[in-house]
Write a protein that holds these residues in place. Structure first.
Motif, PDB file in Angstrom:
ATOM      1  N   CYS A  68       1.018  -1.252  -0.067  1.00 35.20           N
ATOM      2  CA  CYS A  68      -0.004  -0.146   0.134  1.00 35.20           C
ATOM      3  C   CYS A  68       0.659   1.343  -0.145  1.00 35.20           C
ATOM      4  O   CYS A  68       1.702   1.438   0.968  1.00 35.20           O
ATOM      5  CB  CYS A  68      -0.801  -0.010   1.324  1.00 35.20           C
ATOM      6  SG  CYS A  68      -2.138  -1.382   1.239  1.00 35.20           S
ATOM      7  N   HIS A  69       0.446   2.028  -0.987  1.00 30.93           N
ATOM      8  CA  HIS A  69       1.305   3.307  -0.958  1.00 30.93           C
ATOM      9  C   HIS A  69       0.487   4.466  -1.739  1.00 30.93           C
ATOM     10  O   HIS A  69      -0.872   4.371  -2.215  1.00 30.93           O
ATOM     11  CB  HIS A  69       2.619   3.195  -1.865  1.00 30.93           C
ATOM     12  CG  HIS A  69       2.647   2.737  -3.238  1.00 30.93           C
ATOM     13  ND1 HIS A  69       1.789   1.519  -3.633  1.00 30.93           N
ATOM     14  CD2 HIS A  69       2.696   3.817  -4.274  1.00 30.93           C
ATOM     15  CE1 HIS A  69       2.027   1.723  -5.066  1.00 30.93           C
ATOM     16  NE2 HIS A  69       2.035   2.919  -5.346  1.00 30.93           N
ATOM     17  N   GLY A  70       1.200   5.930  -1.801  1.00 28.78           N
ATOM     18  CA  GLY A  70       0.454   6.865  -2.216  1.00 28.78           C
ATOM     19  C   GLY A  70      -1.223   7.199  -1.678  1.00 28.78           C
ATOM     20  O   GLY A  70      -1.787   7.604  -2.389  1.00 28.78           O
ATOM     21  N   LEU A  71      -1.103   6.998  -0.412  1.00 25.25           N
ATOM     22  CA  LEU A  71      -2.232   7.371   0.266  1.00 25.25           C
ATOM     23  C   LEU A  71      -2.481   9.009   0.272  1.00 25.25           C
ATOM     24  O   LEU A  71      -1.657   9.608   0.777  1.00 25.25           O
ATOM     25  CB  LEU A  71      -2.136   7.167   1.607  1.00 25.25           C
ATOM     26  CG  LEU A  71      -3.186   7.242   2.607  1.00 25.25           C
ATOM     27  CD1 LEU A  71      -4.635   6.482   2.061  1.00 25.25           C
ATOM     28  CD2 LEU A  71      -3.121   7.046   4.219  1.00 25.25           C
ATOM     29  N   ARG A  72      -3.530   9.231  -0.188  1.00 23.15           N
ATOM     30  CA  ARG A  72      -3.905  10.892  -0.355  1.00 23.15           C
ATOM     31  C   ARG A  72      -5.485  10.970  -0.372  1.00 23.15           C
ATOM     32  O   ARG A  72      -6.145   9.839  -0.462  1.00 23.15           O
ATOM     33  CB  ARG A  72      -3.318  11.556  -1.452  1.00 23.15           C
ATOM     34  CG  ARG A  72      -4.048  10.874  -2.827  1.00 23.15           C
ATOM     35  CD  ARG A  72      -3.437  11.181  -3.824  1.00 23.15           C
ATOM     36  NE  ARG A  72      -3.820  10.909  -5.344  1.00 23.15           N
ATOM     37  CZ  ARG A  72      -4.661  11.271  -6.212  1.00 23.15           C
ATOM     38  NH1 ARG A  72      -5.110  12.626  -5.721  1.00 23.15           N
ATOM     39  NH2 ARG A  72      -5.190  10.935  -7.379  1.00 23.15           N
ATOM     40  N   HIS A  80      -7.643   7.548  -1.529  1.00 22.77           N
ATOM     41  CA  HIS A  80      -7.189   7.011  -2.592  1.00 22.77           C
ATOM     42  C   HIS A  80      -5.591   6.161  -2.253  1.00 22.77           C
ATOM     43  O   HIS A  80      -5.046   6.792  -1.539  1.00 22.77           O
ATOM     44  CB  HIS A  80      -6.749   8.012  -3.597  1.00 22.77           C
ATOM     45  CG  HIS A  80      -7.940   8.468  -4.443  1.00 22.77           C
ATOM     46  ND1 HIS A  80      -8.014   8.556  -5.945  1.00 22.77           N
ATOM     47  CD2 HIS A  80      -8.819   9.090  -4.033  1.00 22.77           C
ATOM     48  CE1 HIS A  80      -9.191   9.162  -6.128  1.00 22.77           C
ATOM     49  NE2 HIS A  80      -9.894   9.170  -5.241  1.00 22.77           N
ATOM     50  N   LEU A  81      -5.495   5.321  -2.493  1.00 25.79           N
ATOM     51  CA  LEU A  81      -4.231   4.627  -2.200  1.00 25.79           C
ATOM     52  C   LEU A  81      -4.087   3.319  -3.377  1.00 25.79           C
ATOM     53  O   LEU A  81      -5.025   2.868  -3.996  1.00 25.79           O
ATOM     54  CB  LEU A  81      -4.091   3.880  -0.924  1.00 25.79           C
ATOM     55  CG  LEU A  81      -4.963   2.770  -0.584  1.00 25.79           C
ATOM     56  CD1 LEU A  81      -4.414   1.733   0.161  1.00 25.79           C
ATOM     57  CD2 LEU A  81      -6.077   3.194   0.133  1.00 25.79           C
ATOM     58  N   ARG A  82      -2.959   3.019  -3.794  1.00 27.45           N
ATOM     59  CA  ARG A  82      -2.406   1.950  -4.759  1.00 27.45           C
ATOM     60  C   ARG A  82      -1.840   0.986  -4.001  1.00 27.45           C
ATOM     61  O   ARG A  82      -1.220   0.854  -2.919  1.00 27.45           O
ATOM     62  CB  ARG A  82      -1.529   2.524  -5.502  1.00 27.45           C
ATOM     63  CG  ARG A  82      -2.343   3.602  -6.637  1.00 27.45           C
ATOM     64  CD  ARG A  82      -1.369   4.264  -7.595  1.00 27.45           C
ATOM     65  NE  ARG A  82      -2.034   5.169  -8.363  1.00 27.45           N
ATOM     66  CZ  ARG A  82      -2.941   4.866  -9.484  1.00 27.45           C
ATOM     67  NH1 ARG A  82      -3.242   3.462  -9.918  1.00 27.45           N
ATOM     68  NH2 ARG A  82      -3.700   5.731 -10.286  1.00 27.45           N
TER      69      ARG A  82
END
Length: 417
Positions: A68-72, A80-82
């Motif tokens: 899990c990364h790019g949490l915004r 949003h997360l990827r």
């Protein structure tokens, strides 16, 4: 697939080829409510003080929780997360028309809208793909002598089925001895006092379902064949019988793939919701054309040549998993609300497209630009189906999280495979 008891909306788009996923957790109805998000390889769970939303993934999809990364936070959308995924490639698509219209099989043609039988027990000896619409212009590059195909249109024989991009061509044969289902009005003319009749179908006549009056296709041309039959009044008599002339009419008829279903005769008519059927046919068509011809931009036009939609295929490897909850922000269309409710909390393979409507003189300059571009492929459908497709695209666009609905000047939608 989903056990949703909360207002939280969960949207997950898995890209099979990229082995990645975008997860969007919608904002709760009341702001400031804490979220407890749990990610496992086979499921997603979102807990709030008022309930829990859980998505279970298909067996062929696995998430990597540690990636899990790019949490915004995106206003109006939520979090949003990827993530990285392990997703098997979807099986190779086989067109329902190529699959069901196998040579040597007896097939029945149905009206998709109402199930009326159009052609019963037609044995198809040849099921062949048609060349591209611009094949004639390329003949000069293939041949060093005059065009051998000039003035030789491709007309199917009685047991043939030719498959185009959005249509099939079949041969309808009518005669006085074997009446066929009446698809279009036919003019009957008395030729003489000897009671000989000739059936003369009107040129370029629309083929209409006699039950629901939906346009199924159109007659392309007609060739009248004259047969001399010897008929004996007494089969035991040795005297030569009387000769009678029977006028047979063969019609090359174009049936649009969005309007008919072709099934082996031993199978029953499949009941498929109209919205789902149109999406599937168009999505398969886009995938097949992009793979065979490296074409990714399409103009959807009516049978009169009028442009209705500009389509741009982005990708065909998406798996969409979502739980809509009870969101009030999703725009609903009365004709499609039953499909919307059925799709809540489901997983489905889809193609992702950009689109621009061309109705009411919208985007005319862009439509003219695409019309002059040789890399843009035209898809011809009945005008009513073009409007149906536009409604489906609009409905699918409205059901997406707000941040995913637009890309540059285009609108975004998913079409189910």
């Amino acid at each position: 697939m989903a056990a949703a008891a909360a207002e939280t909306r969960v949207f997950l788009e898995v890209r099979r080829r990229l082995q990645s996923a975008l997860l969007i957790l919608g904002e709760p109805k009341e702001g400031g409510v804490p979220l407890d998000v749990s990610v496992t390889p086979s499921s997603l769970q979102v807990k709030t003080p008022t309930g829990c939303t859980e998505l279970r993934l298909p067996a062929e999809v696995r998430l990597a929780p540690s990636s899990c990364h790019g949490l915004r936070y995106v206003a109006g959308d939520g979090l949003h997360l990827r993530l990285q995924t392990q997703a098997d490639f979807s099986p190779k698509l086989v067109s329902m028309f190529n699959q069901s219209s196998q040579a040597q099989e007896c097939c029945t043609f149905y009206c998709q809208s109402c199930g009326e039988v159009i052609i019963r027990d037609r044995k198809l000896l040849r099921v062949l793909p048609l060349p591209s619409e611009n094949w004639g212009a390329l003949v000069g590059e293939w041949c060093c002598h005059p065009d051998p195909f000039a003035n030789k249109p491709l007309h199917p024989q009685e047991n043939d089925c030719f498959i185009g991009d959005t249509f099939v061509l079949v041969n309808l044969r009518s005669d006085l001895w074997q009446p066929r289902p009446e698809l279009v009005p036919l003019e009957t003319h008395c030729l003489s006092s000897e009671n000989r009749f000739q059936l003369k179908p009107k040129a370029n006549t629309k083929v209409i379902c006699k039950r629901c009056k939906v346009m199924l296709g159109e007659t392309m041309s007609s060739d009248r064949l004259k047969y001399q039959l010897r008929i004996k009044k007494d089969v035991h008599s040795k005297r030569s019988g009387e000769e009678a002339t029977v006028m047979l009419t063969t019609e090359t008829t174009k049936f649009y793939m969005t309007e008919i279903i072709i099934q082996p005769s031993e199978r029953n008519f499949p009941i498929i919701p109209r919205s789902r059927f149109v999406q599937s046919v168009i999505a398969q068509c886009l995938v097949e054309l992009s793979s065979a011809r490296s074409t990714f931009r399409f103009t959807v036009q009516g049978q009169d040549g009028k442009a209705y939609i500009l389509l741009w295929l982005l990708n065909s490897d998406s798996l969409v998993i979502e739980s809509l909850g009870s969101s009030k922000s999703i725009k609903k269309f009365p004709l499609l609300e039953d499909i919307l409710e059925a799709d809540s909390g489901s997983a489905w393979n889809a193609v992702k497209v950009l689109y621009q409507p061309c109705i009411k003189s919208r985007n005319q300059s862009l439509a003219r630009l695409w019309d002059s571009d040789i890399s843009v492929h035209s898809l011809t459908l009945p005008s009513a189906t073009c409007l149906e497709l536009l409604l489906i695209l609009s409905r699918n666009n409205a059901s997406l999280p707000p941040s995913l609905r637009c890309m540059n000047s285009f609108q975004v939608a998913f079409l189910k495979l």
